[in-house]
Design an enzyme around this catalytic site. Structure first.
Site, short mmCIF file in Angstrom:
data_model
loop_
_atom_site.label_atom_id
_atom_site.label_comp_id
_atom_site.label_asym_id
_atom_site.label_seq_id
_atom_site.Cartn_x
_atom_site.Cartn_y
_atom_site.Cartn_z
N TRP A 177 0.83 -1.21 0.00
CA TRP A 177 0.00 0.00 0.00
C TRP A 177 0.86 1.25 0.00
CZ3 TRP A 177 -4.42 -0.77 -1.96
CH2 TRP A 177 -5.05 -2.00 -1.78
N ASP A 201 -1.64 6.35 6.66
CA ASP A 201 -2.71 5.52 6.09
C ASP A 201 -3.06 4.45 7.12
OD1 ASP A 201 -4.33 3.71 4.84
OD2 ASP A 201 -2.95 3.28 3.18
N LYS A 211 -12.76 -2.10 7.26
CA LYS A 211 -12.05 -3.07 8.12
C LYS A 211 -12.48 -2.87 9.57
CE LYS A 211 -8.53 -2.35 4.70
NZ LYS A 211 -8.62 -3.56 3.90
N1 PMP Z 1 -4.33 1.26 2.27
C1 PMP Z 1 -4.37 0.13 3.01
C2 PMP Z 1 -3.40 -0.03 4.16
C3 PMP Z 1 -5.30 -0.85 2.70
O1 PMP Z 1 -5.35 -1.98 3.43
C4 PMP Z 1 -6.21 -0.66 1.64
C5 PMP Z 1 -7.28 -1.66 1.28
N2 PMP Z 1 -7.09 -2.95 1.58
C6 PMP Z 1 -6.11 0.51 0.88
C7 PMP Z 1 -5.16 1.46 1.24
C8 PMP Z 1 -7.02 0.78 -0.27
O2 PMP Z 1 -8.27 1.03 0.25
P1 PMP Z 1 -9.56 1.30 -0.62
O3 PMP Z 1 -9.94 -0.01 -1.24
O4 PMP Z 1 -10.54 1.80 0.38
O5 PMP Z 1 -9.22 2.32 -1.64
#
Ligand code: PMP
Length: 361
Positions: A102, A173, A197
């Site tokens: 991420w 994040d 989550k």
């Molecule tokens: N950052 C992290 C740490 C994540 O776990 C996720 C989704 N699993 C995201 C960003 C992306 O999130 P979204 O699908 O809400 O765009």
């Protein structure tokens, strides 16, 4: 209907009490005579739901008054762009610490709009550990320092926050670890998290931002991508995801009823310890992540013989333990232990793992 133990990384299991309350109010919220889904977002009922959710979140995280709380859409992925567009002027430098997938995606997006300096990269540790803070190569003049407190795919979590390393504000994040333990919001300039989550269903994204950072620091950003727009309008510049906001509010009340985030931290610690202990005491299962960086929310593990993966997942499913398949980029297994996963679910998983090892090991 019996409910399974759902170890999905997100959208993820939600507290049963929250679902039951939503069910009981589904066709009529209190004395409104209508479902939350049918309400005007500007009407008195939803205004109350929205304000209460914000208040409860502020209470849970002790959010200081000089921070705005925004209820947005677009997922955490849109925040990869909104953070850089609002906090950095064109040509500014921004620092990123990358400890997994991420963080890499956040860098890729920010690189389109600013000069990204990757101050730390876990590649040397195969993204199974966090580079020591004294090795971070920070810029002198960065607009902010971005990091990912918990990497959902690799299962790598900071156990110490990189506070004070840089003069620049910290941007985090927190998608997969928000509300799992107390944090000091004042240590951060901006926090964001997709809801699916630890907050509620997908479709809602939470941003907590210090007011002096609201920006924007450039003039060419779409109105709806400016934090200022949402802060000025109480996140109701356009129609917000009302039902997701309401469910987030129910989740915040549930967290309060559990004793708040200090209590959640204890519960989450015990769940994680239970699973890591089961993995560590067996030579049949192993976890690739360095002990000091192990996530309390997402526990990746592999079987000594990957030829047994399919049987493991099938039999786990039959035992009511689902969504244990690791992310496609890393393989193996991953058990996500968000707030709504119970100790009972983790106990059932470790019992199944021991049984499977006895039978197949
Ligand atoms: N950052 C992290 C740490 C994540 O776990 C996720 C989704 N699993 C995201 C960003 C992306 O999130 P979204 O699908 O809400 O765009």
């Amino acid at each position: 209907m019996t409910r399974v133990f759902n170890f999905s990384a997100g959208p993820a299991t939600m507290p049963q009490a929250v679902l039951a309350q939503a069910q009981s109010e589904l066709t009529g919220w209190r004395d409104s005579g209508m479902s939350v889904m049918e309400m005007s977002h500007r009407g008195e009922h939803f205004t109350q739901i929205a304000a209460e959710a914000e208040q409860d979140l502020r209470q849970l995280l002790s959010v200081p008054d000089n921070y705005s709380v925004l209820f947005l859409q677009g997922g955490a992925t849109l925040q990869f762009a909104m953070t850089v567009l609002n906090l950095a002027a064109p040509g500014d430098s921004v620092d990123y610490a990358v400890t997994g997938s991420w963080g890499k995606k956040a860098v890729a997006e920010a690189s389109r709009f600013a000069n990204v300096n990757v101050a730390a990269d876990g590649a040397a540790y195969k993204y199974c550990d966090i580079p020591p803070f004294d090795t971070w190569q920070l810029s002198n003049d960065a607009a902010y320092l971005h990091f990912t407190p918990n990497e959902t795919i690799g299962g790598v979590e900071y156990h110490t926050t990189p506070i004070g390393l840089s003069r620049a504000p910290l941007v985090a994040d927190f998608s997969s670890s928000i509300l799992s333990r107390p944090i000091n919001v004042a240590d951060y300039g901006l926090i964001y998290a997709g809801a699916q989550k630890n907050i509620g269903p997908s479709g809602l994204t939470l941003v907590i931002v210090r007011e002096d950072l609201l920006g924007p620091r450039r003039g060419d950003i779409p109105t709806m991508m400016q934090y200022q727009t949402h802060a000025a309008a109480g996140s109701m510049s356009n129609t917000p995801p009302t039902f997701a906001w309401y469910l987030a509010g129910l989740t915040f009340k549930w967290l309060q009823s559990q004793g708040g985030l200090a209590a959640m931290a204890r519960i989450n610690q015990k769940k994680a310890e239970t699973l890591y202990a089961a993995i560590d005491q067996s030579s049949f299962y192993s976890c690739p992540v360095a002990r000091q960086a192990r996530s309390r929310m997402n526990v990746p593990f592999v079987l000594a013989d990957s030829g047994l993966d399919k049987a493991f997942l099938e039999q786990a499913g039959e035992a009511g333990l689902v969504s244990l398949k690791g992310h496609r980029s890393v393989g193996g297994m991953r058990a996500s232990l968000y707030n709504a996963m119970t100790q009972e679910g983790v106990d059932a998983l470790v019992t199944f793992m021991a049984d499977f090892e006895r039978r197949e090991g």
